[in-house]
Structure formats: C-alpha cells, structure tokens
Design an enzyme around this catalytic site. Sequence first.
Site, short mmCIF file in Angstrom:
data_model
loop_
_atom_site.label_atom_id
_atom_site.label_comp_id
_atom_site.label_asym_id
_atom_site.label_seq_id
_atom_site.Cartn_x
_atom_site.Cartn_y
_atom_site.Cartn_z
N GLU A 1 -3.66 -9.40 3.67
CA GLU A 1 -4.21 -9.32 4.79
C GLU A 1 -5.52 -10.35 4.86
O GLU A 1 -5.92 -10.77 6.27
CB GLU A 1 -5.02 -7.99 4.74
CG GLU A 1 -4.02 -6.71 4.78
CD GLU A 1 -3.27 -6.30 3.62
OE1 GLU A 1 -3.15 -6.93 2.73
OE2 GLU A 1 -2.62 -5.05 3.53
N GLU B 1 0.85 -1.29 0.03
CA GLU B 1 -0.14 0.06 0.15
C GLU B 1 0.73 1.39 -0.20
O GLU B 1 0.69 2.21 -0.73
CB GLU B 1 -0.96 -0.01 1.36
CG GLU B 1 -2.13 -1.20 0.95
CD GLU B 1 -2.91 -1.12 2.37
OE1 GLU B 1 -2.35 -1.20 3.40
OE2 GLU B 1 -4.23 -0.93 2.14
N1 3HC Z 1 4.11 -7.76 11.83
C1 3HC Z 1 4.81 -7.89 12.96
N2 3HC Z 1 5.80 -8.96 13.04
C2 3HC Z 1 5.97 -9.72 11.86
C3 3HC Z 1 5.35 -9.22 10.76
C4 3HC Z 1 4.28 -8.44 10.73
N3 3HC Z 1 3.61 -7.80 9.51
N4 3HC Z 1 5.74 -10.11 9.69
C5 3HC Z 1 6.75 -10.88 10.24
N5 3HC Z 1 6.67 -10.54 11.43
C6 3HC Z 1 7.49 -11.32 12.37
C7 3HC Z 1 7.32 -12.84 12.66
O1 3HC Z 1 6.54 -13.07 13.82
C8 3HC Z 1 8.57 -13.34 12.83
O2 3HC Z 1 9.06 -12.98 14.65
P1 3HC Z 1 9.59 -14.03 15.40
O3 3HC Z 1 11.12 -14.28 14.73
O4 3HC Z 1 9.60 -13.51 16.52
O5 3HC Z 1 9.06 -15.26 15.25
C9 3HC Z 1 9.54 -12.46 12.21
O6 3HC Z 1 8.93 -11.38 11.82
C10 3HC Z 1 10.15 -13.38 11.04
O7 3HC Z 1 8.96 -13.86 10.21
P2 3HC Z 1 9.01 -15.28 9.60
O8 3HC Z 1 9.21 -16.38 10.37
O9 3HC Z 1 7.52 -15.53 9.09
O10 3HC Z 1 10.00 -15.03 8.34
P3 3HC Z 1 9.89 -15.48 6.87
O11 3HC Z 1 11.13 -14.95 6.31
O12 3HC Z 1 9.68 -16.76 6.77
O13 3HC Z 1 8.59 -14.59 6.09
C11 3HC Z 1 7.34 -12.83 5.55
C12 3HC Z 1 8.61 -13.39 6.39
C13 3HC Z 1 6.97 -13.31 4.24
C14 3HC Z 1 7.48 -11.42 5.70
C15 3HC Z 1 6.28 -13.42 6.65
O14 3HC Z 1 6.57 -13.13 7.72
C16 3HC Z 1 4.90 -12.91 6.45
O15 3HC Z 1 4.09 -13.38 5.61
N6 3HC Z 1 4.41 -11.80 7.19
C17 3HC Z 1 3.13 -11.27 7.50
C18 3HC Z 1 2.84 -10.51 6.05
C19 3HC Z 1 1.45 -9.68 6.28
O16 3HC Z 1 0.58 -10.65 6.51
N7 3HC Z 1 1.42 -8.41 6.05
C20 3HC Z 1 0.10 -7.75 6.22
C21 3HC Z 1 -0.01 -7.20 7.48
S1 3HC Z 1 -1.70 -6.52 7.71
C22 3HC Z 1 -1.45 -4.89 7.09
O17 3HC Z 1 -0.52 -4.72 6.41
C23 3HC Z 1 -2.90 -4.16 7.18
C24 3HC Z 1 -2.72 -2.93 6.54
O18 3HC Z 1 -3.55 -3.31 5.18
C25 3HC Z 1 -3.27 -1.63 6.87
#
Ligand code: 3HC
Length: 696
Positions: free
Chosen positions: A125, A105
């Site tokens: 999301e 975004e």
């Molecule tokens: N917020 C907070 N912490 C997050 C995060 C996030 N968005 N994404 C990842 N983390 C944290 C994980 O909890 C993990 O923490 P830990 O080491 O303490 O367990 C650490 O970051 C590493 O994450 P992964 O183990 O998942 O690492 P990978 O390399 O396997 O994957 C990734 C990385 C592809 C970025 C994956 O973490 C992921 O898919 N994250 C979520 C992405 C997501 O859903 N984004 C949308 C969020 S909602 C949003 O943006 C709303 C908006 O529209 C307003």
Amino acid sequence: MSETVTLARHGQVAVITIDNPPVNALSHAVRKGIGDCLAEADGDDAIEALVIYCAGRTFIAGADIREFGKPPQSPSLREVLAQLDEFRKPTVAAIHGTALGGGLETALCCHYRVAASSAKLGLPEVRLGLLPGSGGTQRLPRLIGAEHALDMMTGGKPVDPATAMAWGLVDACTDDELLKTAIEFADLKITEKNLPRISERKVANVEAGFFAAYRKKIARRTRGFEAPERIVQCVEAAVSVSFADGMRKERELFRLCRDSSQSAAMRHLFFAERQVARVPDVPKETEVREISKIAVIGAGTMGAGIALSCLDAGLDVAMLDKDRQGLERGRATIEKSLAAAVGKGRISDTQMQARLSRLDLIDDFAALADADLVIEAVFETMAIKEEVFSALDRVCRDGAILASNTSTLDIDRIASATSRPEDVIGLHFFSPANIMKLLEIVRGARTSAEVIASSMRFAKQLSKIGVLVGNCFGFVGNRMLYGYGRENQFLLLEGAAPEYIDQVLTDWGMAMGPNAVGDLAGLDVGYKVRQERTDLPDDPRYYRVADMLAEQGRYGQKTGRGIYLYDNGSRKPIADPEVGEMIRREAERLGVEQREIGGAEIIERCIYALVLEGAKILEEGFALRASDIDVVWANGYGFPRYRGGPMFYADTMGVEKVYDAICGFAERFGPQYWSPSELLARLARDGGTFAELDKE
Ligand code: 3HC
Ligand code: NAI
C-alpha cells in the site's frame, strides 16, 4: 450468490472461489460476494471447514484502486474481514500468484495460509501513498513481529513463501496442485479445538528505543513522504494498545492517507505506468518480433550496463567494441557488478556464472548476422553513429531491429545511414542502465509499428517501463532537464549556494539536488554536448557556472572536485568556499546582482521550468500524454513519486496558479525562457488540468 464469488462443496470442506479478472481486486461485487458466501457457509451444518481460493492468474491483489476517491459502498472490506475473522469453522487461504494489500489482509483473517511455492505475499500500500487499511498493520506484527512487519509495510516489497514460512506468515507451501493441498489441509483441521486467531495474539516484545531507531533507519529514503511514518505509528499502536484500539488508529490514519494529495499522486502514477503501453496508432494486435539474441555495440559505461540488464533478463548478449581493450573493460565492469550482486545476496554464484556464460565478446561486425536486436552505445558523435549503422545495415539479417542509445542525436539522421529506416529506433537507457527503470523509446519518422510494439515489449522483458517519445533534441526527459538545470545555474549566479539549492530541492522530495547530480554525471559530459550545439541561446549567463567549472578541469566526483569537493574517493559532497567566490566574481563580471533567495523561489523556478517545457513538448506532439511525461520524470530523474510527476504536480497546484507564476517570471526575468505555451495559457483560462487533457 454473485458470479464473481461462488461457493462449492468438496465433502465437508467448502471452497469460496473469487473470479474477478484480471487480478481479483476486492471490488464491491467481490466484497459482497465473500460476505454472502461466508453467511451461507456459516449457516450450513454440512460444511466443517472453508478454503478461500482465486481463479485465474493470482490470489486477490488488493483493494480495487479504481474505487478510491469514489463514494464508499457497503459492505466495506473491514466489515467482511471482521466476519471472516470471527468465523467459527477452520478457514484456509489458498494463495497463488500475488496476495497483496487487502488480499494478504484477507489471508491474515483466515486461521491458516497455504501458498504455492511460486507465490508472493506483500502489503505494498505504501507504494500508493497508503497504509494497509483493513487490519494489516495490526495483524501482521502480531504474526511475524514488529520489525519484519515494518519492513514489509514501509518498503512495500513482497516476500516469497520460503521467507514467509520462516517468519510464520504461511503454514504450508506446496509445489503440488494448490487447491487440492489446501482442501486436504482444511480437512485435517476440522477437529482442531483451538483455532489460531491472529487478532487474539500479542505482538512479540520490542526493545526500548526500537521505534526511534526504526524511524532513523528509514528517514532518508522516506523524506517528506507521509505514509511510512503513519505505518510506524500504527505498529506502535499494535504493540501498546488493544486490537480494537489499534484498528481504530489504523482507520483514522488510513483515511488521512487515502484523502491525501500524496496518495492521489501515487495512484496517478500507478495507472500512468500502465497507460504508457497504449499507443493509439500501434494497436494491441500489432505483431511483435521475437527478441532473444541481443548485440551491444560499444562496451563503455552505457554499453556494459545495457548488456548487464539484458543478461539479468535471461537474454543472450554479444558485445562488440572498437578495440579489445574497450571490450575487456566492459566485461570487467559486468563481472564486477555481478560479483557485487552475489556479495549482497541478490543472486547466487551459479546465477552469476549462468549470466556470464550468455555473454559473448566479439570483434567483428560479421558476428552480428543473427542478432534480433542491436543496441548501439558508441561515442555521442553523429559521424561515428552513421558509420556504425551503415555497417549494421550490411551485416544484420532482415527483420533485425537496429537501435541507438543516443541521448541527443537525431534518430532520423541515424536511420538514413541504413537502407531500412523502418527498423531503426532509439532505445534511450538511463545510467546505471541495469538499475534505472526508465527506457525512452524514440520513434523516428519512419519507424514501423511492429518495431515500436517489439521495443515496448522488450522494455517489459527487461522489467523496465518503456515510454514512447518523439524525436526532438533531448527527447522528453533531457529536453526538460535543460530548463530545470538552467534555472539552477541562474540561481547560482544570483547568489544561492549550491548546497542550499540542493537541500531545498531534496527536502521538497527530489532524490538528489541538481548540483550533486552534475558532479555525479561529470560536468565535462554536458560541457561537450553544449560545445557541439549550435542552437543554444545567445546569453553569456547560460550554463556559465557549469562551463566555468568544466573549463577548470573540475569535472565532479571523477576528479575529486566539481561544484563540490570530494575527499579521497568519497561520494559525499563538501561545500567549497572557493566555488562560492568564483561564482560571485563571475556574477559581477556578467552584471548579475546577487541577493538573498528563498526556498520557495528555488522550487517554483526549477519545477515550473519543467512544467513549462513539458507543456511545450505536449503541444508539439513529442509526448503522447501528460501522464507519460510524469512517468519519465518519476522513473528516470528521481522526481518524488508522492508528487506524481511535474504535470500532475501542476494540476495539484492549479494550472492557473502555475501559469500566473510563469507570467510573473516572464515579466521579472524576460520572456526568453518564460514565455508561456499556448496550451498552458488555454488550460489556465479554461480552468483545465493536464489530467483532463489526457482523457480528451
Ligand atoms: N485495483 C484495480 N486494478 C488493478 C489492481 C488493483 N488493486 N491491480 C492491478 N490492477 C489492474 C491494472 O491497472 C491493469 O489494468 P489494465 O490492464 O487495464 O492496465 C491490470 O490490473 C493488470 O495489472 P498489471 O499490468 O500491473 O499486471 P502485472 O501482472 O504486471 O502485475 C500485480 C500484477 C502484481 C497485481 C500489479 O498489478 C500490482 O502490483 N497491483 C497493485 C497491488 C496493490 O498495490 N495492492 C494494494 C492495493 S491498496 C489496498 O489493498 C488497500 C487495503 O489495505 C485496504
Ligand atoms: P563511453 O565513452 O563510456 O563508451 C563508448 C564506448 O564506445 C567506448 O568503449 C568506445 O571504445 C566504444 N566505441 C567508440 N566508437 C566505436 C565504434 N565505432 N565501434 C565500436 N565501439 C566504439 O560512453 P557512454 O557514456 O557509454 O555513452 C555511450 C552512448 O550512450 C552515447 O551515445 C551517450 O550519449 C549515450 N548515453 C549516455 C548516458 C550516460 O549517462 N553516460 C546516458 C544515456 C545515453
């Protein structure tokens, strides 16, 4: 200026760098930092263009999920992005790693997007029960059209830069140094008079009936799940009302999602799936063994699936069976699956050939001498498993990991067939093994920490979620399944039709109903296991319907008849009145009174049976955390993610309410199956939750 967000000048181009490990989530500090840098860059006449870039392994991966459910802190992402959208000088997002959610975004508020060719871009999301809440639902359709935008947002799957380029989501893609390319790109745009602002565009026309057709297309996979429908409503707004009104609609629906129990459940699973990797007595520094050469013993349903999963992950696989015929059948299964993947465009023909070239069919145990990990998937008979493990003990090198895919047998007994029980572990895959995400890692009494840590990493190598469980009958998942299945069986005897039970549970969110699952897995499989068990309850009603069907050769899909009927080769279950009559007669014989049964009772009995068994498993120490149990059920058994898993669901309902219902069942149906566990009673009495228990 904050330390997490910095502004640096490269000639006339300024670079905002976000450095918030591990994934540059948009925490309060990052939002404030971006806002401050934008204000500074805006006021500095020497700056003519701006690049937004991230340090570390990835571009912004989204909002900071840990902040949801806490009081909001200003500035909001929307406020910062409005500032970026209105920026008067050219802005370029330089994207590497993953630009997800609020990250994409942010990029959509820039005038241009330049991506590294290895990047991924997505609005996932929905996987957290949310919708893109900072303009994504309004900007993405304006840029790439309603259909692609809906696919990205309701499916949550990121796209690669080649696709993104084709759709116009990114303006340039590079294999060179990203930041340098982005700065050069920004430099070229300094003289541009008409900076493209997505919020000022219109969504390309959609045909009449488009949204109705789209809703129909996603109906089955999104049953009972609120976020996808709300995403569709936002895109409808993007098409039909002004940008400002669309943004208001998005805000309203985002709030509903954010505050819903569905999103809380999915956020719970997000963290639970990462928490499983932490094992208190297997510290992070534990040495892991290199695993690249795999051997699979037994080329049947599971062996072939496991081999395929390893080939998909780039590993070398040697496969062995007791006879050549079995081996050839296994190879044919693998080839067929790979050819189907090529047919669906998931892999190329070259990739298929590369996978097959890493598969070696062997017919001698001696050829296993250099395997790093051996996975046994032969018949489910202890004597055969013992024989295989004793042969492995003789031929495998020191340090090889010896694993069994058994679904019910005692890992310690299997380990005792070797002279190295510390190297023996259970790796319990789920069928189809190349598709299902769950891997139960079964720890024996003597399994070493190194072997556990290596197995957890192996799960990751296969892109699976490894959950460490203890060595009890059925481990975590199948042990709980017994209680769930038992209630289904009793409900059948008490007069609920199979199709009614399946309908109620799938409407509630289960991927499939228990009766359709039984027919798919084969009623003969469970029958054989029950015949061999000596610890089953002395109760003539126990799994009586399933036994009766199996005894009549009604095994399910494979014989065209199980609890349902199947037309020539079709997988679509058809209700069979004859089965209803058979069950009625059996109920009469057993003295079970048939009655009208409502949906609420079906859900409570089946799901609370899971909660009760889960609580016992926790109490007995066979699972490390309640949230691990939720991960098992969400990834191995089609439990609806938006309900968070059985233990989270109990928290949502209130443990006390669940406990009272279980006590009610104990009174009504007898304590044999429903006597509540100590743990459940304690949580109910103290007003506790499973989530709090995990934190203790
Ligand atoms: N917020 C907070 N912490 C997050 C995060 C996030 N968005 N994404 C990842 N983390 C944290 C994980 O909890 C993990 O923490 P830990 O080491 O303490 O367990 C650490 O970051 C590493 O994450 P992964 O183990 O998942 O690492 P990978 O390399 O396997 O994957 C990734 C990385 C592809 C970025 C994956 O973490 C992921 O898919 N994250 C979520 C992405 C997501 O859903 N984004 C949308 C969020 S909602 C949003 O943006 C709303 C908006 O529209 C307003
Ligand atoms: P299967 O019957 O399809 O395959 C077993 C294979 O092992 C056959 O090809 C057979 O020829 C071979 N085999 C038997 N004895 C052997 C020996 N001594 N040496 C080498 N090969 C031998 O069985 P399936 O379904 O693949 O199950 C295998 C194991 O996986 C069992 O322990 C089962 O409990 C477990 N499992 C099965 C699941 C399923 O859904 N089918 C799910 C999870 C685990």
